[in-house]
Design a protein around this motif. Structure first.
Motif, short mmCIF file in Angstrom:
data_model
loop_
_atom_site.label_atom_id
_atom_site.label_comp_id
_atom_site.label_asym_id
_atom_site.label_seq_id
_atom_site.Cartn_x
_atom_site.Cartn_y
_atom_site.Cartn_z
N ARG A 69 0.66 14.95 -6.06
CA ARG A 69 -0.36 13.97 -6.48
C ARG A 69 -1.36 13.67 -5.37
N ASN A 70 -1.14 14.24 -4.19
CA ASN A 70 -1.98 13.85 -3.05
C ASN A 70 -2.91 14.96 -2.59
N ARG A 71 -3.37 15.77 -3.52
CA ARG A 71 -4.30 16.85 -3.20
C ARG A 71 -5.57 16.32 -2.54
N MET A 72 -6.04 15.14 -2.96
CA MET A 72 -7.27 14.58 -2.39
C MET A 72 -7.09 14.28 -0.90
N MET A 73 -5.91 13.85 -0.49
CA MET A 73 -5.70 13.60 0.93
C MET A 73 -5.67 14.91 1.71
N GLN A 74 -5.13 15.94 1.10
CA GLN A 74 -5.13 17.26 1.74
C GLN A 74 -6.56 17.74 1.97
N VAL A 75 -7.41 17.51 1.00
CA VAL A 75 -8.83 17.87 1.12
C VAL A 75 -9.49 17.04 2.22
N LEU A 77 0.82 -1.21 0.00
CA LEU A 77 0.00 0.00 0.00
C LEU A 77 0.86 1.26 0.00
N THR A 78 1.94 1.26 0.78
CA THR A 78 2.77 2.47 0.82
C THR A 78 3.46 2.71 -0.51
N VAL A 79 3.72 1.64 -1.27
CA VAL A 79 4.37 1.77 -2.56
C VAL A 79 3.38 2.15 -3.65
N ARG A 80 2.18 1.55 -3.60
CA ARG A 80 1.23 1.70 -4.70
C ARG A 80 0.33 2.92 -4.58
N THR A 81 0.15 3.45 -3.36
CA THR A 81 -0.83 4.51 -3.15
C THR A 81 -0.19 5.88 -3.31
N ASN A 82 -0.78 6.71 -4.16
CA ASN A 82 -0.24 8.04 -4.43
C ASN A 82 -1.24 9.16 -4.12
N GLN A 83 -2.47 9.02 -4.60
CA GLN A 83 -3.43 10.12 -4.52
C GLN A 83 -3.93 10.36 -3.10
N LEU A 84 -4.10 9.29 -2.34
CA LEU A 84 -4.59 9.41 -0.96
C LEU A 84 -3.51 8.95 0.00
N ASN A 85 -2.34 9.59 -0.10
CA ASN A 85 -1.20 9.26 0.74
C ASN A 85 -0.69 10.57 1.34
N SER A 86 -0.66 10.65 2.66
CA SER A 86 -0.40 11.94 3.31
C SER A 86 1.03 12.42 3.18
N THR A 87 1.99 11.52 3.03
CA THR A 87 3.39 11.95 2.97
C THR A 87 4.14 11.44 1.75
N GLY A 88 3.61 10.43 1.08
CA GLY A 88 4.32 9.85 -0.06
C GLY A 88 5.46 8.94 0.33
N ARG A 89 5.70 8.79 1.62
CA ARG A 89 6.80 7.95 2.07
C ARG A 89 6.44 6.48 1.95
N THR A 90 7.43 5.66 1.59
CA THR A 90 7.24 4.22 1.59
C THR A 90 7.86 3.62 2.85
N TYR A 91 7.29 2.51 3.31
CA TYR A 91 7.79 1.80 4.48
C TYR A 91 8.05 0.36 4.09
N SER A 92 9.15 -0.19 4.54
CA SER A 92 9.47 -1.59 4.27
C SER A 92 8.73 -2.50 5.25
N TYR A 93 8.67 -3.75 4.89
CA TYR A 93 8.09 -4.77 5.77
C TYR A 93 8.76 -4.72 7.14
N GLU A 94 10.10 -4.63 7.14
CA GLU A 94 10.84 -4.66 8.39
C GLU A 94 10.54 -3.43 9.25
N GLU A 95 10.44 -2.27 8.62
CA GLU A 95 10.09 -1.05 9.38
C GLU A 95 8.70 -1.17 9.97
N LEU A 96 7.75 -1.65 9.18
CA LEU A 96 6.38 -1.77 9.65
C LEU A 96 6.28 -2.79 10.79
#
Length: 361
Positions: free
Chosen positions: A316-322, A215-234
């Motif tokens: 790309r994440n204007r919708m999340m800002q809204v 999800l962190t890799v694939r999601t762009n429009q509704l993503n608050s920071t655009g940051r990706t997280y690895s399995y290990e970090e999560l």
């Protein structure tokens, strides 16, 4: 993919370039002399290319979607695809005489995906050049170089989850919902109520983490920071007593959407920091974008703490800002594209009446 020599602070706001691995979410195929040998309208009978079909099925199991952009007679081509047992493999096929760049735009709109998530396979150099000119974000592939292209990291997701193999059917259900919505007579709230949606929020479990990273890799429009997280970090954050990692799922009478939301909260004594909030674009039109957010706000209010959120303007994440604005957040500081928002806990909203909220502990 960028490599760092030390693990970043989970609370820090970092916006790395999206990984190349698994970038392609949908491959659009030509038909004549690509999916099959021969030209359907000239040769009458054509023979499928087994190696191409094998790759389509392999990628489908990995969660990569498929569609068609072919200059052909629609009815004849669909009849042949049905005869070959392949018609169900392709979502929203565009079989017409329009420019193929237009067909890919239509597919992207129907699937609610960015065009940079697409690849296009065609035997004709002219057609590939037309798409490359009109949609430079699309990866164009000569079918003669298919095997080499499919070995590239853009076509190979890091994880293949349980949801990957069901992705095509989930999107097919979404297309059916969209078709029903287009024919529905009544208000939008009445339509949504008829879907009988159930929204589930639960603490992330280890078995959720592959999908969470995806999800962190694939999601762009509704993503608050655009940051990706690895399995290990999560996994580390999931076990941290100072963090709350939540996953959200959605079902309706057409079936499941899968895990469609993820939130990371850093819990301080006086304030909770929402370090990540994202929702799959597949639920953008379902009116559930604020359900997970408001659940966190209610928990914070019960704990007697304020809520602040990191937001990074990615373009790309204007919708999340809204979404944050509608939830009562306001900007309290800014450093370039990095914005800190603070919630008005007096404006917390209940779930919409057309959604049944289920909380797991």
């Amino acid at each position: 993919m960028s490599v760092t020599t030390e693990r970043p602070d989970p609370g820090a706001v970092v916006v790395p370039e999206k990984p190349r691995r698994g970038r392609v979410k949908c491959i659009v195929w030509d038909l004549d002399n690509t999916l099959w040998n021969g030209v359907l309208l000239e040769d009458g009978d054509v023979t499928v290319r087994p190696a191409v079909v094998e790759r389509i099925h392999e990628l489908d199991r990995m969660g990569v979607l498929h569609s068609i952009a072919s200059k052909n007679d629609h009815d004849a081509a669909m009849e042949k695809l049905t005869e070959l047992g392949l018609a169900d493999m392709f979502l929203y096929p565009q079989i017409n005489w329009n420019p193929k760049s237009d067909s890919i735009r239509n597919i992207a709109k129907a699937l609610n995906l960015g065009v940079d998530a697409f690849a296009f396979v065609d035997d004709q150099e002219f057609e590939r050049a037309e798409v490359a000119h009109g949609l430079p974000e699309v990866i164009c592939v000569d079918v003669l170089e298919l095997e080499e292209a499919l070995a590239r990291p853009e076509f190979r997701p890091r994880f293949v989850t349980d949801e990957s193999a069901r992705r095509r059917e989930m999107y097919r259900g979404q297309l059916a919902r969209d078709e029903l919505e287009g024919e529905f007579v009544g208000t939008n709230e009445e339509f949504l109520a008829g879907l009988e949606m159930a929204f589930t929020i639960a603490p992330a479990r280890r078995e959720d983490l592959q999908r969470a990273e995806e999800l962190t890799v694939r999601t762009n429009q509704l993503n608050s920071t655009g940051r990706t997280y690895s399995y290990e970090e999560l996994d580390e954050l999931r076990e941290s007593p100072d963090h709350l990692l939540l996953v959200a799922s959605l079902t309706d009478r057409f079936g499941g959407y899968g895990k469609i939301g993820l939130a990371l909260v850093e819990k301080g004594e006086d304030a909770w920091w929402l370090r990540m909030m994202l929702m799959s674009c597949r639920v953008m039109s379902r009116g559930v974008g604020m359900v997970l957010l408001n659940h966190i706000l209610r928990q914070a209010a019960e704990a007697g703490v304020t809520v602040r959120a990191d937001f990074v303007e990615t373009g790309r994440n204007r919708m999340m800002q809204v979404t944050y604005a509608f939830a009562g957040f306001r900007e309290v500081s800014r450093d370039g594209a990095h914005v800190v928002l603070e919630a008005d806990l007096g404006a917390v909203q209940p779930p919409p009446p057309y959604v049944r909220l289920e909380i797991e502990t």
